[in-house]
Design a protein around this motif. Structure first.
Motif, PDB file in Angstrom:
ATOM      1  N   GLY A  62      -1.789  15.086   9.199  1.00 53.49           N
ATOM      2  CA  GLY A  62      -1.767  13.790   8.516  1.00 53.49           C
ATOM      3  C   GLY A  62      -2.129  13.912   7.048  1.00 53.49           C
ATOM      4  N   VAL A  63      -3.095  14.760   6.735  1.00 53.61           N
ATOM      5  CA  VAL A  63      -3.469  14.995   5.333  1.00 53.61           C
ATOM      6  C   VAL A  63      -2.312  15.661   4.604  1.00 53.61           C
ATOM      7  CG1 VAL A  63      -5.034  16.276   3.819  1.00 53.61           C
ATOM      8  CG2 VAL A  63      -5.944  15.071   5.807  1.00 53.61           C
ATOM      9  N   ALA A  64      -1.626  16.596   5.272  1.00 52.87           N
ATOM     10  CA  ALA A  64      -0.457  17.248   4.655  1.00 52.87           C
ATOM     11  C   ALA A  64       0.638  16.229   4.394  1.00 52.87           C
ATOM     12  CB  ALA A  64       0.055  18.376   5.549  1.00 52.87           C
ATOM     13  N   GLY A  65       0.820  15.279   5.306  1.00 50.25           N
ATOM     14  CA  GLY A  65       1.787  14.192   5.083  1.00 50.25           C
ATOM     15  C   GLY A  65       1.391  13.329   3.898  1.00 50.25           C
ATOM     16  N   ALA A  66       0.090  13.082   3.739  1.00 56.48           N
ATOM     17  CA  ALA A  66      -0.393  12.288   2.599  1.00 56.48           C
ATOM     18  C   ALA A  66      -0.143  13.011   1.283  1.00 56.48           C
ATOM     19  CB  ALA A  66      -1.888  11.991   2.758  1.00 56.48           C
ATOM     20  N   VAL A  67      -0.371  14.319   1.270  1.00 63.04           N
ATOM     21  CA  VAL A  67      -0.117  15.101   0.056  1.00 63.04           C
ATOM     22  C   VAL A  67       1.369  15.062  -0.283  1.00 63.04           C
ATOM     23  CG1 VAL A  67      -0.138  17.443  -0.912  1.00 63.04           C
ATOM     24  CG2 VAL A  67      -2.136  16.577   0.326  1.00 63.04           C
ATOM     25  N   THR A  68       2.225  15.186   0.732  1.00 58.89           N
ATOM     26  CA  THR A  68       3.674  15.126   0.508  1.00 58.89           C
ATOM     27  C   THR A  68       4.070  13.772  -0.069  1.00 58.89           C
ATOM     28  OG1 THR A  68       4.015  16.652   2.342  1.00 58.89           O
ATOM     29  CG2 THR A  68       5.927  15.404   1.603  1.00 58.89           C
ATOM     30  N   ALA A  69       3.490  12.700   0.466  1.00 54.72           N
ATOM     31  CA  ALA A  69       3.794  11.354  -0.036  1.00 54.72           C
ATOM     32  C   ALA A  69       3.295  11.197  -1.473  1.00 54.72           C
ATOM     33  CB  ALA A  69       3.162  10.302   0.866  1.00 54.72           C
ATOM     34  N   ALA A  70       2.100  11.721  -1.761  1.00 59.30           N
ATOM     35  CA  ALA A  70       1.542  11.596  -3.112  1.00 59.30           C
ATOM     36  C   ALA A  70       2.370  12.380  -4.130  1.00 59.30           C
ATOM     37  CB  ALA A  70       0.095  12.088  -3.126  1.00 59.30           C
ATOM     38  N   LEU A  71       3.022  13.456  -3.680  1.00 62.70           N
ATOM     39  CA  LEU A  71       3.858  14.246  -4.572  1.00 62.70           C
ATOM     40  C   LEU A  71       5.264  13.673  -4.706  1.00 62.70           C
ATOM     41  CD1 LEU A  71       2.782  17.862  -3.548  1.00 62.70           C
ATOM     42  CD2 LEU A  71       2.137  16.595  -5.613  1.00 62.70           C
ATOM     43  N   GLY A  72       5.526  12.557  -4.030  1.00 61.66           N
ATOM     44  CA  GLY A  72       6.802  11.887  -4.179  1.00 61.66           C
ATOM     45  C   GLY A  72       7.832  12.227  -3.119  1.00 61.66           C
ATOM     46  N   GLY A  73       7.429  12.902  -2.057  1.00 58.02           N
ATOM     47  CA  GLY A  73       8.360  13.229  -0.978  1.00 58.02           C
ATOM     48  C   GLY A  73       8.750  11.971  -0.218  1.00 58.02           C
ATOM     49  N   GLY A  74       9.955  11.931   0.271  1.00 62.25           N
ATOM     50  CA  GLY A  74      10.421  10.783   1.044  1.00 62.25           C
ATOM     51  C   GLY A  74       9.807  10.761   2.435  1.00 62.25           C
TER      52      GLY A  74
ATOM     53  N   MET B 229       0.854  -1.170   0.000  1.00 61.94           N
ATOM     54  CA  MET B 229       0.000   0.000   0.000  1.00 61.94           C
ATOM     55  C   MET B 229       0.900   1.234   0.000  1.00 61.94           C
ATOM     56  SD  MET B 229      -3.308   0.933   2.416  1.00 61.94           S
ATOM     57  CE  MET B 229      -3.402  -0.659   3.132  1.00 61.94           C
ATOM     58  N   ASP B 230       0.486   2.271  -0.721  1.00 57.11           N
ATOM     59  CA  ASP B 230       1.270   3.497  -0.820  1.00 57.11           C
ATOM     60  C   ASP B 230       1.290   4.248   0.506  1.00 57.11           C
ATOM     61  OD1 ASP B 230       1.858   3.057  -3.487  1.00 57.11           O
ATOM     62  OD2 ASP B 230       0.065   4.132  -4.186  1.00 57.11           O
ATOM     63  N   ALA B 231       2.348   5.048   0.681  1.00 54.04           N
ATOM     64  CA  ALA B 231       2.515   5.793   1.925  1.00 54.04           C
ATOM     65  C   ALA B 231       1.408   6.821   2.121  1.00 54.04           C
ATOM     66  CB  ALA B 231       3.877   6.477   1.938  1.00 54.04           C
ATOM     67  N   TRP B 232       0.919   7.428   1.055  1.00 56.85           N
ATOM     68  CA  TRP B 232      -0.120   8.447   1.207  1.00 56.85           C
ATOM     69  C   TRP B 232      -1.393   7.863   1.782  1.00 56.85           C
ATOM     70  CZ3 TRP B 232      -4.723   8.195  -1.400  1.00 56.85           C
ATOM     71  CH2 TRP B 232      -4.783   7.360  -2.511  1.00 56.85           C
ATOM     72  N   VAL B 233      -1.670   6.581   1.468  1.00 56.23           N
ATOM     73  CA  VAL B 233      -2.857   5.930   2.021  1.00 56.23           C
ATOM     74  C   VAL B 233      -2.703   5.776   3.534  1.00 56.23           C
ATOM     75  CG1 VAL B 233      -4.240   3.812   1.991  1.00 56.23           C
ATOM     76  CG2 VAL B 233      -3.345   4.751  -0.149  1.00 56.23           C
ATOM     77  N   TRP B 234      -1.509   5.416   3.988  1.00 53.94           N
ATOM     78  CA  TRP B 234      -1.257   5.275   5.425  1.00 53.94           C
ATOM     79  C   TRP B 234      -1.440   6.619   6.136  1.00 53.94           C
ATOM     80  CZ3 TRP B 234      -1.718   0.907   7.673  1.00 53.94           C
ATOM     81  CH2 TRP B 234      -1.390  -0.278   7.005  1.00 53.94           C
ATOM     82  N   TRP B 235      -1.005   7.684   5.488  1.00 58.27           N
ATOM     83  CA  TRP B 235      -1.190   9.004   6.084  1.00 58.27           C
ATOM     84  C   TRP B 235      -2.672   9.362   6.195  1.00 58.27           C
ATOM     85  CZ3 TRP B 235       2.042  11.502   8.956  1.00 58.27           C
ATOM     86  CH2 TRP B 235       3.417  11.326   8.787  1.00 58.27           C
ATOM     87  N   LEU B 236      -3.452   9.008   5.180  1.00 61.96           N
ATOM     88  CA  LEU B 236      -4.896   9.263   5.246  1.00 61.96           C
ATOM     89  C   LEU B 236      -5.559   8.423   6.325  1.00 61.96           C
ATOM     90  CD1 LEU B 236      -5.983   9.695   1.512  1.00 61.96           C
ATOM     91  CD2 LEU B 236      -5.641  11.444   3.264  1.00 61.96           C
TER      92      LEU B 236
ATOM     93  N   ALA C 218      -4.080   7.478   9.047  1.00 60.50           N
ATOM     94  CA  ALA C 218      -3.686   8.136  10.294  1.00 60.50           C
ATOM     95  C   ALA C 218      -4.530   9.388  10.531  1.00 60.50           C
ATOM     96  CB  ALA C 218      -2.208   8.496  10.251  1.00 60.50           C
ATOM     97  N   ALA C 219      -4.813  10.140   9.465  1.00 60.79           N
ATOM     98  CA  ALA C 219      -5.633  11.350   9.602  1.00 60.79           C
ATOM     99  C   ALA C 219      -7.043  10.999  10.070  1.00 60.79           C
ATOM    100  CB  ALA C 219      -5.682  12.108   8.277  1.00 60.79           C
ATOM    101  N   VAL C 220      -7.610   9.946   9.491  1.00 61.08           N
ATOM    102  CA  VAL C 220      -8.946   9.503   9.926  1.00 61.08           C
ATOM    103  C   VAL C 220      -8.891   9.009  11.368  1.00 61.08           C
ATOM    104  CG1 VAL C 220     -10.746   7.771   9.544  1.00 61.08           C
ATOM    105  CG2 VAL C 220      -9.762   9.001   7.599  1.00 61.08           C
TER     106      VAL C 220
ATOM    107  N   ALA D  51      -4.898  15.746  12.597  1.00 58.27           N
ATOM    108  CA  ALA D  51      -5.464  15.090  11.411  1.00 58.27           C
ATOM    109  C   ALA D  51      -5.141  15.886  10.150  1.00 58.27           C
ATOM    110  CB  ALA D  51      -6.977  14.925  11.574  1.00 58.27           C
ATOM    111  N   VAL D  52      -5.187  17.214  10.229  1.00 55.44           N
ATOM    112  CA  VAL D  52      -4.820  18.049   9.085  1.00 55.44           C
ATOM    113  C   VAL D  52      -3.343  17.839   8.754  1.00 55.44           C
ATOM    114  CG1 VAL D  52      -4.560  20.431   8.272  1.00 55.44           C
ATOM    115  CG2 VAL D  52      -6.639  19.739   9.473  1.00 55.44           C
TER     116      VAL D  52
END
Length: 141
Positions: A33-45, A1-8, A10-12, A30-31
């Motif tokens: 966590g959403v910012a972490g998901a966006v960072t992961a979706a954009l390819g951030g480590g 599973m992608d990292a951004w999904v894990w961040w979402l 965690a946000a929930v 939670a916000v």
């Protein structure tokens, strides 16, 4: 599973205690966590994701909490129930003295007695409500 999904997820998961406990700090996390998901979706480590999560969460807590606390402190309190009737004007319907009588207060008929047992007020006079004692208004002229 992608990292951004894990961040979402965690946000929930952080949003659930927000709803249950009404502690806004969980919402701010939670916000983050959403910012972490966006960072992961954009390819951030992983390091970038954690840094963004921590920075956003901390910034929200440091900025929003004091503003919310200040707004809560500045909000005027509203009297409710019988407390809201103190200080209101009423019209005497039946003679009011130290023993009793009737007034019209806030559109309702109330039993009333005078604050000073020697005072009397006749029908049609305006009086001020000083106190509410049970179902009786204590009035003065």
């Amino acid at each position: 599973m992608d990292a951004w999904v894990w961040w979402l997820v965690a946000a929930v998961a952080l949003g659930i205690p927000l709803v249950v406990t009404a502690m806004p700090e969980f919402g701010m996390l939670a916000v983050g966590g959403v910012a972490g998901a966006v960072t992961a979706a954009l390819g951030g480590g992983l390091v970038a994701q954690v840094v963004v999560f921590a920075a956003v969460s901390t910034a929200l807590i440091l900025v929003v909490r004091p503003v919310a606390r200040r707004m809560r402190a500045e909000r005027p309190e509203h009297a409710t129930g019988v407390d809201a009737l103190r200080g209101r004007r009423a019209v005497v319907l039946e003679r009011v003295d130290g023993q009793g009588g009737r007034i019209k207060l806030a559109g309702e008929v109330w039993s009333a007695r005078t604050l000073d047992s020697d005072e009397t007020y006749e029908a049609g006079q305006q009086v001020d409500v000083v106190e509410i004692d049970g179902a009786t208004a204590i009035v003065m002229g």
